[in-house]
Scaffold this motif. Structure first.
Motif: not given
Lengths: 289, 280
Positions: A37, A40, A44, A56-57, B119-120, B122-123, B126-127, B152
């Motif tokens: 995390p 990433l 980004n 984002p990946f 942060i999360w 974004l992730i 993104g998924v 986390w």
């Protein structure tokens, strides 16, 4: 060195070399998942804001690479450098004030046996369990009325609201210090002030580090209290990050990523430089709190 | 000696006491009083009896937040503690890289809630982008997003406490179990777990109160969306105070209810820790 020695002590049950290797591989996978995390966000932060939310990946390409643009833009919009200065000032002052004042208070109420000291002790313990939302509105009104809504005034607010846990932790350790030490100091002609600073403080050092670390983590990361107390044009780091959310929930993702990186870096540097104390302090704090 | 100390009340206690009175005692008492009043600022309050509490308990958002918080807390407490214990168990087997793993797993704990939330976001977004939606499309996404975030953040912390607990188990106990022919699994369930019960109690309550009082992470990750469906109690209180004119009193009543619930959790913890001390 110390930590290493611990691992060599016979543990509950050591595993064979083969199993150990398999476990190391699995744990490495988990460790990577823990770091991804942050990686990433870092990656980004160098991409153009239009290419972040949806992918984002994806690694930055020549087309999506934004250089330091996000950092320059983000710092300009949030005033993050000044915010970091404010956060540092508030954290350092609050932690020093809390450690000094609450250790003194804890010593007095532990050593002096009177109604006042036991009432105070239970009040401090009580304060530990009260959630911030309970006093959020009234606390910000009191601060306003007293004209303390600035980065100097907020230090007093942290001392007052944070006193409960810190007094409780210090009191727990002071109870274990034999009183004969203080009697000897007294016979040698020490005043109570000298006794406290020359005899008690050196013994309390490890506890002071624990209390300092717990409070530093709290104050540095605190969002709601400074938002309610401070002027919105003089934000701390968490406030500045939150400002990027803007109206209608739209976020400049590029600036956001860059600011997240800048917010995380000092924490990681602090963590890696005094890791031993932090992990010990947190564990000790949990056991006592 | 006590007499000599007593004279120094003004120096040792008074500064803390003044700050404590101004920023805890007075706001707390005012908060209790104001929960029975209608007001927009502290000065224009007038008594309205229990009406704020009635409004709070018949407020759909509040009830939804209460349910959401409870669900989230149960799931977060279970997942965090199971994973943290597994990691702690693995890291006390004397394998290579133990220190490095410990350092890594603990690190997210130091990052503040607001930053963690983004942060999360974004992730997870993104998924979800692969399915053409965002985290606020369905309360389910927000719920599981917060569970992942909480894991986390807290696994490393709880792991540290479990490691300390496991390292305190006397070696003879495990040796004895080995000699008696206990399998590894039997040793785990019959020796290790019973011997770290006090660490388990600490961790359960730490995760419990941390999850129950969550605000920053919730605010940054979903801000309660969609339509306040992922608002937890602390966030719901905040938005009642600052998002709805004339409802400050109801916000304060909700805050008192919240305080009572947290108080009950704390008393339960005290009861369990006390009982354990008597046993040992």
């Amino acid at each position: 060195m110390k930590a290493k020695k611990k691992n060599e002590e016979p543990m509950t049950m050591e595993v064979s070399k083969g199993t150990g290797a398999v476990m190391t591989v699995i744990l490495s996978g988990v460790a990577i998942a823990f770091v991804v995390p942050i990686f990433l966000v870092l990656m980004n932060s160098f991409k153009n804001k239009l290419y972040i939310s949806d992918a984002p990946f994806a690694l930055p390409t020549a087309e999506t690479f934004a250089g330091l643009g996000n950092y320059i833009n983000g710092i300009g919009r949030t005033g993050l450098v000044a915010a970091a200065g404010r956060s540092a000032f508030i954290t350092v002052c609050s932690v020093i004030a809390i450690v000094l004042l609450t250790s003194m208070t804890a010593w007095w109420i532990t050593r002096v046996h009177s109604k006042i000291s036991s009432v105070l002790y239970y009040l401090f313990v009580f304060a530990m369990i009260v959630p911030f939302q309970m006093v959020m509105f009234t606390l910000s009104k009191v601060t306003d009325m007293l004209g303390l809504g600035n980065m100097f005034g907020i230090v007093f607010v942290y001392v007052g609201f944070g006193a409960g846990l810190s007094v409780f932790m210090f009191a727990g350790f002071i109870k274990a210090i034999p009183i004969s030490l203080e009697e000897a100091a007294m016979l040698d002609g020490c005043s109570p002030i000298q006794t406290f600073f020359k005899v008690i403080v050196p013994i309390l050092r490890p506890t002071m580090i624990t209390v300092a670390i717990l409070n530093a983590m709290w104050v540095w990361n605190d969002y709601l209290l400074p938002t309610l107390v401070l002027d919105s044009d003089a934000p701390t780091i968490p406030m500045a990050v939150q400002y990027l959310r803007g109206g209608y929930g739209s976020i400049d993702m590029g600036a956001m990523m860059a600011m997240l990186v800048l917010a995380i870096v000092p924490i990681i540097v602090f963590y890696l430089s005094c890791q031993k104390y932090i992990i010990k302090g947190v564990a000790a704090g949990a056991v006592k709190g | 000696m006590e007499k000599a100390y007593k004279k120094y009340f003004w120096l040792f206690v008074l500064p803390t006491l003044i700050a404590f009175t101004l920023f805890f005692v007075i706001p707390f008492l005012m908060g209790i009083v104001l929960s029975f009043c209608k007001f927009t600022t502290v000065t224009n309050a007038h008594f309205v009896g229990l009406s704020n509490y009635i409004k709070a308990f018949s407020n759909k958002d509040f009830l939804n937040a209460l349910w959401f918080t409870t669900k989230f807390t149960v799931v977060a407490v279970l997942t965090v503690n199971v994973f943290a214990f597994i990691l702690a168990y693995a890291l006390t087997r004397g394998i290579k890289g133990t220190n490095l793993f410990r350092t890594t797993f603990f690190m997210p704990n130091l990052i503040g809630g607001i930053v963690l939330g983004y942060i999360w976001q974004l992730i997870i977004n993104g998924v979800l982008a692969k399915f053409g939606v965002t985290i606020t499309a369905d309360p389910k996404y927000g719920f599981w997003g917060m569970v992942i975030l909480m894991n986390w953040q807290l696994i490393g912390y709880m792991m540290i406490i479990y490691i300390a607990g496991i390292q305190n188990i006397p070696t003879e106990l495990v040796e004895a179990a080995k000699i008696d022919g206990a399998s590894k699994l039997q040793a785990l369930f019959k020796v290790t777990i019973p011997m770290v019960m006090s660490s388990i109690t600490i961790c359960l309550f730490l995760t419990l109160t941390n999850s129950f009082k969550l605000f920053d992470q919730n605010y940054a990750l979903t801000a309660g969306g969609p339509a306040k469906k992922t608002s937890m109690l602390a966030l719901d209180i905040y938005s009642t105070f600052y998002g709805r004119n004339g409802w400050e009193g109801v916000g304060q009543a909700k805050a008192v209810i919240f305080f009572v619930l947290v108080g009950i959790l704390a008393l339960t913890q005290l009861y369990f820790t006390r009982r354990k001390e008597v046993e040992s």
